[in-house]
Design a protein around this motif. Structure first.
Motif, PDB file in Angstrom:
ATOM      1  N   LEU A 206       0.853  -1.189   0.000  1.00 12.52           N
ATOM      2  CA  LEU A 206       0.000   0.000   0.000  1.00 12.52           C
ATOM      3  C   LEU A 206       0.887   1.236   0.000  1.00 12.52           C
ATOM      4  O   LEU A 206       1.956   1.244   0.612  1.00 12.52           O
ATOM      5  CB  LEU A 206      -0.912   0.027   1.223  1.00 12.52           C
ATOM      6  N   MET A 207       0.409   2.292  -0.658  1.00 13.03           N
ATOM      7  CA  MET A 207       1.205   3.503  -0.798  1.00 13.03           C
ATOM      8  C   MET A 207       0.340   4.727  -0.525  1.00 13.03           C
ATOM      9  O   MET A 207      -0.807   4.806  -0.964  1.00 13.03           O
ATOM     10  CB  MET A 207       1.788   3.574  -2.213  1.00 13.03           C
ATOM     11  N   GLN A 259      -3.441   3.692  -1.177  1.00 11.40           N
ATOM     12  CA  GLN A 259      -4.020   2.839  -2.213  1.00 11.40           C
ATOM     13  C   GLN A 259      -3.017   1.760  -2.610  1.00 11.40           C
ATOM     14  O   GLN A 259      -1.810   1.905  -2.424  1.00 11.40           O
ATOM     15  CB  GLN A 259      -4.385   3.667  -3.450  1.00 11.40           C
ATOM     16  N   ALA A 260      -3.536   0.690  -3.206  1.00 10.48           N
ATOM     17  CA  ALA A 260      -2.669  -0.394  -3.668  1.00 10.48           C
ATOM     18  C   ALA A 260      -2.076  -0.105  -5.041  1.00 10.48           C
ATOM     19  O   ALA A 260      -0.987  -0.590  -5.358  1.00 10.48           O
ATOM     20  CB  ALA A 260      -3.448  -1.707  -3.702  1.00 10.48           C
ATOM     21  N   ALA A 261      -2.773   0.680  -5.852  1.00 11.49           N
ATOM     22  CA  ALA A 261      -2.327   0.942  -7.224  1.00 11.49           C
ATOM     23  C   ALA A 261      -1.924   2.403  -7.378  1.00 11.49           C
ATOM     24  O   ALA A 261      -2.618   3.295  -6.877  1.00 11.49           O
ATOM     25  CB  ALA A 261      -3.438   0.604  -8.216  1.00 11.49           C
ATOM     26  N   ALA A 264      -4.726   4.702  -8.701  1.00 16.64           N
ATOM     27  CA  ALA A 264      -5.763   5.044  -7.726  1.00 16.64           C
ATOM     28  C   ALA A 264      -5.264   6.112  -6.756  1.00 16.64           C
ATOM     29  O   ALA A 264      -6.014   7.018  -6.368  1.00 16.64           O
ATOM     30  CB  ALA A 264      -6.191   3.792  -6.964  1.00 16.64           C
ATOM     31  N   LEU A 265      -3.996   6.028  -6.360  1.00 13.37           N
ATOM     32  CA  LEU A 265      -3.442   7.034  -5.455  1.00 13.37           C
ATOM     33  C   LEU A 265      -3.384   8.400  -6.132  1.00 13.37           C
ATOM     34  O   LEU A 265      -3.689   9.430  -5.515  1.00 13.37           O
ATOM     35  CB  LEU A 265      -2.050   6.604  -4.998  1.00 13.37           C
ATOM     36  N   LEU A 266      -3.019   8.430  -7.407  1.00 10.27           N
ATOM     37  CA  LEU A 266      -2.965   9.701  -8.131  1.00 10.27           C
ATOM     38  C   LEU A 266      -4.353  10.311  -8.298  1.00 10.27           C
ATOM     39  O   LEU A 266      -4.512  11.536  -8.254  1.00 10.27           O
ATOM     40  CB  LEU A 266      -2.303   9.485  -9.489  1.00 10.27           C
ATOM     41  N   ALA A 373       6.953  10.157  -9.730  1.00  6.58           N
ATOM     42  CA  ALA A 373       7.418   9.793  -8.391  1.00  6.58           C
ATOM     43  C   ALA A 373       6.598   8.650  -7.811  1.00  6.58           C
ATOM     44  O   ALA A 373       7.142   7.726  -7.190  1.00  6.58           O
ATOM     45  CB  ALA A 373       7.362  11.011  -7.472  1.00  6.58           C
ATOM     46  N   VAL A 374       5.289   8.692  -8.009  1.00  2.31           N
ATOM     47  CA  VAL A 374       4.417   7.655  -7.448  1.00  2.31           C
ATOM     48  C   VAL A 374       4.647   6.318  -8.153  1.00  2.31           C
ATOM     49  O   VAL A 374       4.818   5.274  -7.506  1.00  2.31           O
ATOM     50  CB  VAL A 374       2.945   8.089  -7.544  1.00  2.31           C
TER      51      VAL A 374
END
Length: 479
Positions: A206-207, A259-261, A264-266, A373-374
């Motif tokens: 997770l990130m 988020q895992a992906a 999705a985090l972006l 970066a992500v």
């Protein structure tokens, strides 16, 4: 263990001191004896001299106080970024004989340095040195890491103001029988068991993130405290600023849910940016990001990871394969963060069991930089064992990173990029990473004097990547 032992041994005592200081640590390293390892009797005599206040290291303007001063001297044993044991080796004339080794505990972040010791944390000298011992543990971890080591012992002396000088660093090494001494052997066995339980590619990774930005009034150029518009908590909030701004919470911060992906985090980051924009109805307010968009205002782009065991090789992979390329893209002003902020291997443990990587500047300077970066951060953490290059171990590259000198870093970048391209899973990151790589090769850097608010207001995610409605601010440093 101690993958950088060769680096440590190649550095002279003067080079070790210089590297520690570049990394933000005071250092007054002892001269080594001619023999490999001192005799136990001689070492105990040195400890007794410290305990009686008779010892004072030479060669540093920030050396510990002289005879009779009530200073704390201690030794800390570290294994793979975690303090294992400490012992007091001197605290002025009141100390007496050197203490025995005791378990060390690094508290969770958020605990004030002045907070009382928690379970398993014993304060010495009537509770006065408890906070100092916790800071000593952090200093020991940083000192070993800066010198290329994962595990070993650091001797420290308190300078006042919560700071320590590094007096000596000794790597943990196996004995003639090939076995590590305790407590390193048990710690190494526990680490190997934890790593053996991690599946390949780390599908449970997770990130998260909390990149920062400044709010300015364009007509005056003055910073407007983000706390006037943003709450302390929430996905779009405010945070503390540099010394002198205590209690104002002037820095804006975006905190999308983990988020895992990467995609999705972006998407969550874009939503957080749009929320911050709505909470600031005054359109005269501009946003600045990067490393140091205004003198004295250092900003960070912190990445959070869980579902992975934090190790020194993982941190070194992030330093070399992510922080180094970001340094090549950064405005020249960004190097002003170091060494107070942005040091290599800067991390913080989190109560949820993960960790925060704190080395990067704020990637809100551009949606494309944030995207790169992500995606790269996620890929590097998932596959770090396959990333073995360590150009930042060299004195030339290490010095260049802290000085903001891009040429030595540019020389080692192509090999890093090729290594990343060979990773399984790079295809999913390529659309975000390759534009950044091309900008590095072209000598382009971001411009921290530009307002980034409009960039994030006009940003959408289409076909797995961020699409900008308008140009991003880049400048050519080779003209």
């Amino acid at each position: 263990m101690n993958e950088g032992i060769g680096v440590f041994r190649e550095l002279s005592r003067e080079q070790r001191e210089e590297r520690l200081r570049r990394s933000g640590l005071a250092a007054a390293l002892e001269k080594e004896s001619a023999e490999e390892g001192r005799e136990r009797q001689g070492r105990e005599l040195l400890l007794q001299n410290r305990a009686s206040g008779m010892y004072r290291p030479r060669g540093n303007a920030e050396s510990p106080p002289g005879p009779g001063s009530p200073q704390l001297c201690c030794a800390v044993r570290v294994h793979d970024l975690r303090p294992l044991q400490y012992r007091l080796t001197g605290a002025g004339a009141a100390m007496g004989a050197a203490s025995v080794w005791r378990p060390a505990a690094l508290p969770f972040p958020g605990r004030s340095a002045e907070a009382p010791p928690g379970p398993g944390e014993r304060a010495e000298q009537g509770g006065e040195t408890g906070p100092l011992l916790r800071r000593a543990c952090r200093t020991a971890v940083r000192a070993l890491y800066a010198l290329g080591l994962d595990s070993g012992e650091a001797e420290l002396a308190a300078l006042g103001g919560g700071r320590f000088a590094v007096l000596a660093v000794r790597p943990a090494t196996a004995g003639r029988d090939g076995r590590l001494p305790e407590p390193y052997a048990s710690a190494e066995a526990a680490l190997r068991r934890a790593l053996a339980g991690e599946p390949g590619g780390r599908p449970g990774l997770l990130m998260g993130m909390d990149p920062e930005f400044l709010v300015l009034r364009e007509d005056t150029g003055r910073v407007v405290p983000a706390s006037r518009y943003l709450p302390r908590d929430g996905v779009a909030g405010c945070d503390a600023g540099p010394p002198g701004t205590r209690g104002l919470f002037p820095v804006g911060e975006l905190r999308p849910a983990a988020q895992a992906a990467p995609r999705a985090l972006l998407a969550q980051l874009r939503s957080a940016a749009r929320l911050a924009d709505r909470l600031m109805p005054d359109r005269r307010l501009a946003w600045r990001a990067g490393g140091m968009p205004l003198r004295g205002w250092a900003l960070g782009g912190h990445l959070h990871f869980s579902g992975v065991q934090l190790t020194a090789p993982l941190l070194r992979a992030l330093d070399n394969y992510l922080a180094l390329p970001m340094a090549l893209l950064a405005d020249s002003r960004a190097s002003g963060r170091c060494p107070r902020y942005g040091t290599l291997g800067d991390f913080r443990l989190q109560p949820h069991g993960g960790f925060e990587y704190r080395t990067l500047p704020s990637f809100l300077v551009s949606p494309s930089v944030a995207e790169g970066a992500v995606h790269l951060g996620h890929l590097i953490v998932a596959r770090y064992e396959e990333l073995q290059l360590r150009p930042l171990d060299s004195e030339r590259a290490h010095r260049a990173y802290y000085a903001g000198d891009k040429e030595p870093l540019l020389a080692v970048f192509p090999a890093l990029a090729d290594d990343l391209r060979r990773l399984p899973g790079y295809a999913a990151a390529a659309e975000a990473a390759e534009p950044l790589f091309r900008r590095i090769e072209a000598g382009l850097t971001w411009d921290e004097s530009e307002d980034v608010r409009e960039l994030w207001r006009g940003c959408d995610i289409i076909d797995n990547s961020m699409k900008r409605h308008g140009g991003e601010p880049w400048q050519n440093t080779r003209q």
